[in-house]
Each structure stands twice: as structure tokens, then as C-alpha cells.
Design an enzyme around this catalytic site. Sequence first.
Site, PDB file in Angstrom:
ATOM      1  N   LYS A  52       1.187  -1.190   0.020  1.00 25.71           N
ATOM      2  CA  LYS A  52       0.152  -0.320  -0.146  1.00 25.71           C
ATOM      3  C   LYS A  52       0.857   1.458  -0.262  1.00 25.71           C
ATOM      4  CE  LYS A  52      -3.895  -2.580   1.755  1.00 25.71           C
ATOM      5  NZ  LYS A  52      -5.030  -2.931   3.004  1.00 25.71           N
ATOM      6  N   GLN A  96      -5.149  -1.594   9.228  1.00 25.71           N
ATOM      7  CA  GLN A  96      -4.681  -2.337   8.706  1.00 25.71           C
ATOM      8  C   GLN A  96      -5.172  -3.890   9.362  1.00 25.71           C
ATOM      9  OE1 GLN A  96      -3.352  -3.297   5.456  1.00 25.71           O
ATOM     10  NE2 GLN A  96      -3.671  -5.551   5.754  1.00 25.71           N
ATOM     11  N   ASP A 119     -11.241   2.922   3.494  1.00 21.94           N
ATOM     12  CA  ASP A 119     -11.210   0.800   3.035  1.00 21.94           C
ATOM     13  C   ASP A 119     -13.463   0.603   2.920  1.00 21.94           C
ATOM     14  OD1 ASP A 119      -9.610  -1.133   3.071  1.00 21.94           O
ATOM     15  OD2 ASP A 119      -9.037  -0.356   4.998  1.00 21.94           O
TER      16      ASP A 119
HETATM   17  N1  GUN Z   1      -6.697  -7.189   5.571  1.00 18.15           N
HETATM   18  C1  GUN Z   1      -6.815  -7.306   4.575  1.00 18.15           C
HETATM   19  N2  GUN Z   1      -7.703  -6.696   3.964  1.00 18.15           N
HETATM   20  C2  GUN Z   1      -7.933  -5.758   3.899  1.00 18.15           C
HETATM   21  C3  GUN Z   1      -8.329  -4.506   3.760  1.00 18.15           C
HETATM   22  O1  GUN Z   1      -8.560  -4.276   2.941  1.00 18.15           O
HETATM   23  N3  GUN Z   1      -8.122  -3.128   4.655  1.00 18.15           N
HETATM   24  C4  GUN Z   1      -7.730  -3.881   5.517  1.00 18.15           C
HETATM   25  N4  GUN Z   1      -7.809  -2.430   6.286  1.00 18.15           N
HETATM   26  N5  GUN Z   1      -7.425  -4.468   6.351  1.00 18.15           N
HETATM   27  C5  GUN Z   1      -7.342  -5.761   5.707  1.00 18.15           C
END
Ligand code: GUN
Length: 285
Positions: A52, A96, A119
Site C-alpha cells: 500500500k 490494517q 477502506d
Molecule cells: N486486511 C486484509 N485486507 C484488508 C483491507 O482491504 N483493508 C484493511 N484495513 N485490512 C485488510
Amino acid sequence: MAEIIDGKKISQDIKDEVKEKVAALREKGIETSLAVILVGNDPASTVYVGNKKKACEYTGIRSLSYELPEDTTEESLLQLIDKLNADDTVNGILVQLPLPKHIDESKVIRRISPDKDVDGFHPESVGRLSIGEKGFVSCTPAGIIELLKRSNTELSGAEAVVIGRSNIVGKPMAILLLRENATVTVCHSKTRDLREVCKRADVLVVAIGQPEFIDNTYIKEGATVIDVGIHRKGDGKKLCGDVDYEKAFPVAGKITPVPGGVGPMTIAMLMYNCYQAALMQNDLV
Ligand code: GUN
């Protein structure tokens, strides 16, 4: 023989588009920024967060990284979110998941301002989506809609079947397909005749969480098949999805591969959501 929907290429196109738009905002004196919070050192999460941050760098989005120890208290995480919510130089906030067990995920998700919820996990974002108001859409289903549109898949009036009813993929996927005027059916573990229902689909979105579960016998000739799953095959390095690709390929009209299908779209859409956050917070939409 199916046409392959190239998620790697489409996600690259989206990142390039975001890069241009972010640069245009910078010309107007507006920086786009994302705060990324990682608690603990789960290896998979560390890789995701790294990817990311790399995508932010590529698109010109400033990323602020908060890497907190495993024993961080819920209260101190909530305080950090409060601080970022109040900070006008931060457009998006991403925590996350999964979080360590002593932290209540739902409380954390609810603490992020819906205006910075890139998100799309906050109940208000989900609510806005379900009543057709502007808001952030969960990145994986938003990415799937882009894959379908950019591969010229007809959605209006189409029979769409989604397998899986998770809050992050299945449910928002169904709402988004409905918004595109598809006739939507959602299947799950209690669905009586899964094969029969899937066979009706012009568009089949598979998020069942079981390796190579969907084969040719579930697919209508010419259907578009979107595979959300990702699994390691046996104990080897090879990856596979929820769809048995070799068997599905000759029957499907279009299909996403694993890897290189849905996977890369999630981060591309996160970048897009950050850009949207910057627009919204500067009253440009
Ligand atoms: N953990 C696995 N996929 C995601 C996601 O798309 N966003 C977040 N915040 N955590 C994750």
C-alpha cells in the site's frame, strides 16, 4: 475459450489515472495523503501494508506510516485515530486488519471518521452505499466493478450471482451490481442447489473461500467469471483461486486469473478512494 480479464493491466491503468489526478490537485496546492496504521508484526499484514505504501509512492500520495507494537492498547489506538481524524492534512485513514485479539475491531472501525474511511468499512459508509449516497466503497468489490466495466461486460439486466455474503466482499458486491441494474442473487453455505443457481449467471462472482471449488459444471456457456479467492496450492508456491481455472476456461466467456485478476485491483481502488477523499475534503465534489 475465455477472454482473460487482465487485472494487472487494469489496476496499472487506474493507478496511472490516479497519479495524474493527484498531480493535478497538487497544481492547485492540494496534497493527497493516507495514514496507514499497522499494529503488531503479522507477516502477511506487513507485506500488504508495504504494498500500500509503495502504491502511494507511485501515485504521488503522501503516506504516513504508524507501526505500533503488538501490545498497543485499544485506548491508545483510538487516541491516534482521533488525532488523525482532526488533522486536516490527512485525507484517508487505514487500519490494517486483523488487529491483535485484545483490540475490538468493530470499535476501531467505527472510530474512523466516515469522511476518511478509505477502506469503506465504517457502518456509515456501508449505509450510504446501500441507499445510493456518495461515500467510500470497500476496495475489492469496487475493483471488481471496474474489471467488469473495463472489460465491456454488460451488467444492465444481466443475471449476476455472488457466492459469499461477507461484509467486505459479498454484501457490498451485491449492492454494487444492483446499482448497475443487474438482477442479483447472493449464495452462501445454506444455498440449496448452488450449481443450479450458478448455472443461471451471466456474471458469476466467486468468493467462497475454498480452493478450486467452482468448475465448469457451475458455469453457463459464455458467462463472465470473477474469482476473488487466493490460496496456495498444496504446499507449493503455486497460487490458485476459488475457481478451477483449467476447467472453467473453456466454458467461460471472460475470466479473471489468479494471480493477476482481482488481487491487484484492491490497492488500485484504495488509491482511487484516497483521491476521492482529498476531493471531498476540499469541497471539490
Ligand atoms: N486486511 C486484509 N485486507 C484488508 C483491507 O482491504 N483493508 C484493511 N484495513 N485490512 C485488510
